[in-house]
Enzyme design. Structure first.
Site, PDB file in Angstrom:
ATOM      1  N   LYS A   1     -14.144   3.345   1.543  1.00 18.98           N
ATOM      2  CA  LYS A   1     -14.906   2.944   2.728  1.00 18.98           C
ATOM      3  C   LYS A   1     -16.232   2.267   2.325  1.00 18.98           C
ATOM      4  CE  LYS A   1     -12.772   6.620   5.494  1.00 18.98           C
ATOM      5  NZ  LYS A   1     -12.997   7.796   6.352  1.00 18.98           N
TER       6      LYS A   1
ATOM      7  N   TYR B   1      -6.807   2.724  12.736  1.00 17.54           N
ATOM      8  CA  TYR B   1      -7.174   4.029  13.290  1.00 17.54           C
ATOM      9  C   TYR B   1      -6.653   4.232  14.712  1.00 17.54           C
ATOM     10  CZ  TYR B   1     -10.217   5.504   9.412  1.00 17.54           C
ATOM     11  OH  TYR B   1     -10.699   5.931   8.199  1.00 17.54           O
TER      12      TYR B   1
ATOM     13  N   ASN C   1     -17.559   9.508   4.483  1.00 16.22           N
ATOM     14  CA  ASN C   1     -16.838  10.370   3.543  1.00 16.22           C
ATOM     15  C   ASN C   1     -16.063   9.599   2.484  1.00 16.22           C
ATOM     16  OD1 ASN C   1     -14.836   9.423   5.168  1.00 16.22           O
ATOM     17  ND2 ASN C   1     -14.362  11.360   6.133  1.00 16.22           N
TER      18      ASN C   1
ATOM     19  N   HIS D   1     -10.462   6.896   2.500  1.00 16.79           N
ATOM     20  CA  HIS D   1      -9.343   7.209   3.393  1.00 16.79           C
ATOM     21  C   HIS D   1      -8.070   7.284   2.565  1.00 16.79           C
ATOM     22  CE1 HIS D   1      -6.145   6.796   6.359  1.00 16.79           C
ATOM     23  NE2 HIS D   1      -5.666   5.846   5.585  1.00 16.79           N
TER      24      HIS D   1
ATOM     25  N   GLU E   1       0.595   1.802   6.993  1.00 14.68           N
ATOM     26  CA  GLU E   1      -0.689   1.266   6.536  1.00 14.68           C
ATOM     27  C   GLU E   1      -0.505   0.222   5.438  1.00 14.68           C
ATOM     28  OE1 GLU E   1      -3.011   4.806   5.705  1.00 14.68           O
ATOM     29  OE2 GLU E   1      -2.827   5.466   7.795  1.00 14.68           O
TER      30      GLU E   1
HETATM   31  P1  GTP Z   1      -9.236   9.472   6.855  1.00 11.33           P
HETATM   32  O1  GTP Z   1      -8.579   9.523   5.516  1.00 11.33           O
HETATM   33  O2  GTP Z   1     -10.399   8.512   6.925  1.00 11.33           O
HETATM   34  O3  GTP Z   1      -8.221   9.221   7.953  1.00 11.33           O
HETATM   35  O4  GTP Z   1      -9.884  10.908   7.044  1.00 11.33           O
HETATM   36  P2  GTP Z   1      -9.125  12.261   7.360  1.00 11.33           P
HETATM   37  O5  GTP Z   1      -7.655  12.027   7.463  1.00 11.33           O
HETATM   38  O6  GTP Z   1      -9.608  13.275   6.401  1.00 11.33           O
HETATM   39  O7  GTP Z   1      -9.697  12.597   8.785  1.00 11.33           O
HETATM   40  P3  GTP Z   1      -9.205  12.125  10.222  1.00 11.33           P
HETATM   41  O8  GTP Z   1      -8.024  11.212  10.126  1.00 11.33           O
HETATM   42  O9  GTP Z   1      -9.085  13.321  11.082  1.00 11.33           O
HETATM   43  O10 GTP Z   1     -10.455  11.306  10.739  1.00 11.33           O
HETATM   44  C1  GTP Z   1     -10.610   9.924  10.411  1.00 11.33           C
HETATM   45  C2  GTP Z   1     -12.043   9.607  10.155  1.00 11.33           C
HETATM   46  O11 GTP Z   1     -12.755   9.748  11.358  1.00 11.33           O
HETATM   47  C3  GTP Z   1     -12.741  10.558   9.192  1.00 11.33           C
HETATM   48  O12 GTP Z   1     -12.562  10.199   7.845  1.00 11.33           O
HETATM   49  C4  GTP Z   1     -14.173  10.400   9.605  1.00 11.33           C
HETATM   50  O13 GTP Z   1     -14.733   9.218   9.026  1.00 11.33           O
HETATM   51  C5  GTP Z   1     -14.059  10.221  11.107  1.00 11.33           C
HETATM   52  N1  GTP Z   1     -14.211  11.482  11.814  1.00 11.33           N
HETATM   53  C6  GTP Z   1     -13.320  12.483  11.945  1.00 11.33           C
HETATM   54  N2  GTP Z   1     -13.805  13.492  12.680  1.00 11.33           N
HETATM   55  C7  GTP Z   1     -15.017  13.106  13.051  1.00 11.33           C
HETATM   56  C8  GTP Z   1     -16.021  13.699  13.835  1.00 11.33           C
HETATM   57  O14 GTP Z   1     -15.886  14.812  14.363  1.00 11.33           O
HETATM   58  N3  GTP Z   1     -17.155  12.977  13.990  1.00 11.33           N
HETATM   59  C9  GTP Z   1     -17.318  11.737  13.442  1.00 11.33           C
HETATM   60  N4  GTP Z   1     -18.449  11.073  13.640  1.00 11.33           N
HETATM   61  N5  GTP Z   1     -16.404  11.160  12.690  1.00 11.33           N
HETATM   62  C10 GTP Z   1     -15.270  11.824  12.488  1.00 11.33           C
HETATM   63 MG    MG Z   2      -6.745  10.487   8.661  1.00  6.69          MG
END
Ligand code: GTP
Ligand code: MG
Length: 135
Positions: free
Chosen positions: A9, A49, A112, A115, A126
Site C-alpha cells: 500500500k 475493495y 497497514n 494487502h 484480484e
Molecule cells: P486487506 O489485505 O487490505 O484486505 O486487509 P485485511 O484483509 O486484513 O482486512 P479487511 O479486508 O477486513 O479490510 C480491508 C482494509 O480496510 C484494511 O486493510 C484496512 O486498511 C481497512 N479497514 C478495515 N477495517 C477498518 C476499520 O475499522 N477502520 C478503518 N479506517 N479502516 C479499516
Molecule cells: Mg481483506
C-alpha cells in the site's frame, strides 16, 4: 503450486519498505511471477475493495489506497494464499504477531502496509483485475 495477489500500500512505498517486504516473501520461498508499480485509479480501487462497499471505513479506505503509488505483485508458492496471509499478520494491531509484516512494522489498522488476497477465489479475481495481461 498456488498464486496469490499481494499489494504494498502507499504507506509501504512511502516508508521505503518495498524491498524489506518483497525480500521476506522471496526468502520464504515464494516465486515472483509479476510485479508493477502504479498509481491506483478510483475505479480500480472500487473494484478491488468491492466487498467492503457500504462499510463505515469504505470511503477512507479508497482515499488511502489512491493516495500514492502502490506495488502490486503475483507470488507463487505451495499454499500461497494462506501462507501470505500468515506472513502479513492480523488486521487488529494488538493481534498482529511480532514476526509478521504488520506485527513488525505498523501499529495502525488503516495504514497497514500491505494487502493479501484472503482466499483462492479472491486471489484469482484480484490477479485478473490487476494483471489482465497475465491471462
Ligand atoms: P486487506 O489485505 O487490505 O484486505 O486487509 P485485511 O484483509 O486484513 O482486512 P479487511 O479486508 O477486513 O479490510 C480491508 C482494509 O480496510 C484494511 O486493510 C484496512 O486498511 C481497512 N479497514 C478495515 N477495517 C477498518 C476499520 O475499522 N477502520 C478503518 N479506517 N479502516 C479499516
Ligand atoms: Mg481483506
Amino acid at each position: 503450486m498456488e498464486r496469490t495477489f499481494i499489494m504494498i500500500k502507499p504507506d509501504g512505498v512511502k516508508r521505503r519498505l518495498v524491498g524489506e517486504i518483497l525480500g521476506r516473501f522471496e526468502k520464504r520461498g515464494f516465486q515472483l511471477i509479476a510485479l508493477k508499480m502504479l498509481d491506483v485509479s478510483r475505479e480500480l480501487a472500487e473494484r478491488h475493495y468491492e466487498a467492503h462497499k457500504g462499510k463505515v471505513f469504505y470511503d477512507e479506505l479508497l482515499e488511502f489506497v489512491t493516495s500514492g503509488t502502490v506495488v502490486a505483485m503475483v507470488l507463487e508458492a505451495e499454499d500461497a494464499v494462506k501462507l501470505g496471509r500468515r506472513m502479513i499478520g492480523a488486521l487488529d494491531p494488538s493481534e498482529a504477531a511480532p514476526g509478521t509484516i504488520r506485527g513488525d512494522f505498523t501499529t495502525s489498522t488503516r495504514q497497514n502496509l500491505i494487502h493479501g488476497a484472503d482466499s483462492a477465489e479472491a486471489a484469482a479475481r484480484e490477479i485478473a483485475l490487476w494483471f489482465p495481461e497475465l491471462r
